[in-house]
Design a protein around this motif. Structure first.
Motif, short mmCIF file in Angstrom:
data_model
loop_
_atom_site.label_atom_id
_atom_site.label_comp_id
_atom_site.label_asym_id
_atom_site.label_seq_id
_atom_site.Cartn_x
_atom_site.Cartn_y
_atom_site.Cartn_z
N TYR A 26 0.84 -1.20 0.00
CA TYR A 26 0.00 0.00 0.00
C TYR A 26 0.87 1.25 0.00
N LYS A 71 -2.44 4.94 -3.48
CA LYS A 71 -3.09 4.42 -2.27
C LYS A 71 -4.57 4.15 -2.53
N HIS A 113 -4.83 1.08 -4.83
CA HIS A 113 -4.55 -0.12 -4.05
C HIS A 113 -5.79 -0.51 -3.23
N THR A 114 -6.43 0.48 -2.62
CA THR A 114 -7.60 0.21 -1.79
C THR A 114 -8.77 -0.29 -2.64
#
Length: 194
Positions: free
Chosen positions: A85, A157, A160-161
């Motif tokens: 992350y 980020k 990735h989430t």
């Protein structure tokens, strides 16, 4: 006399037609009659779950060769870990240009897939929260469960989430194609500024 012959001929023809119908209808009940294009019903290709003598293992559905990827598949080489992350947060940026069309698409995708939890304005007040589920943090003033303010989340980020999910949020990789994820991220950045 001529009229009687016509009646006789019509009677014989009617009896012959009726006899033909009765005889042909009593034939094999399983027969559907003539087939116009039999190769449409009896195809020569193997179904994926059928045995296939053309391969050593006897299976029709073969495993793809090692190292191959499907056409159009985009890899995301960051593991589903805190380190992955953080690394994605510093290395990954959006490949899409900032256009009005991309922003409009991102808004529509956000409203369909994200707003039920995050709310229409990204404040964490979606419909599921109103039904008793825990609220996600606000994009403009909340704090991320992984550390840092939500308004400071980077492209990587957020990507990735969306790809892997976090906490109560599951992965949206099967719902949003990579390009769609980037459009949503573009719109989320707009909401972070509010």
């Amino acid at each position: 006399m001529l009229a009687m012959n016509k009646i006789k001929v019509l009677g014989i023809a009617s009896v012959a037609i009726a006899a033909t119908v009765v005889i042909t209808s009593c034939k094999d009940k399983r027969s559907t009659g003539w087939e116009y294009a039999p190769n449409m019903y009896e195809h020569i290709a193997y179904d994926p779950d059928q045995a296939n003598p053309n391969f050593k293992d006897g299976k029709t559905a073969q495993t793809p060769p090692a190292g191959t990827i499907p056409i159009g598949f985009v890899t995301f080489d960051y593991p589903n870990t805190k380190d992955g992350y953080e690394k994605a947060g510093t290395e990954v940026t959006s490949p899409l240009p900032q256009t009005e069309a991309n922003m409009a698409d991102g808004k529509v995708l956000f409203e369909h897939f994200c707003s039920p939890c995050h709310g229409m304005n990204g404040q964490g007040d979606g419909l599921v929260v109103q039904h008793g589920y825990p609220a996600p943090p606000s994009y403009s003033s909340g704090v991320s469960s992984r550390g840092g303010n939500m308004k400071d989340l980077t492209d990587g980020k957020i990507y990735h989430t969306i790809t892997y999910g976090v906490n109560a949020m599951g992965s949206y990789a099967s719902q949003l194609a990579p390009e769609e994820r980037w459009k949503v991220i573009m719109y989320v950045h707009h909401l972070q500024k509010q």
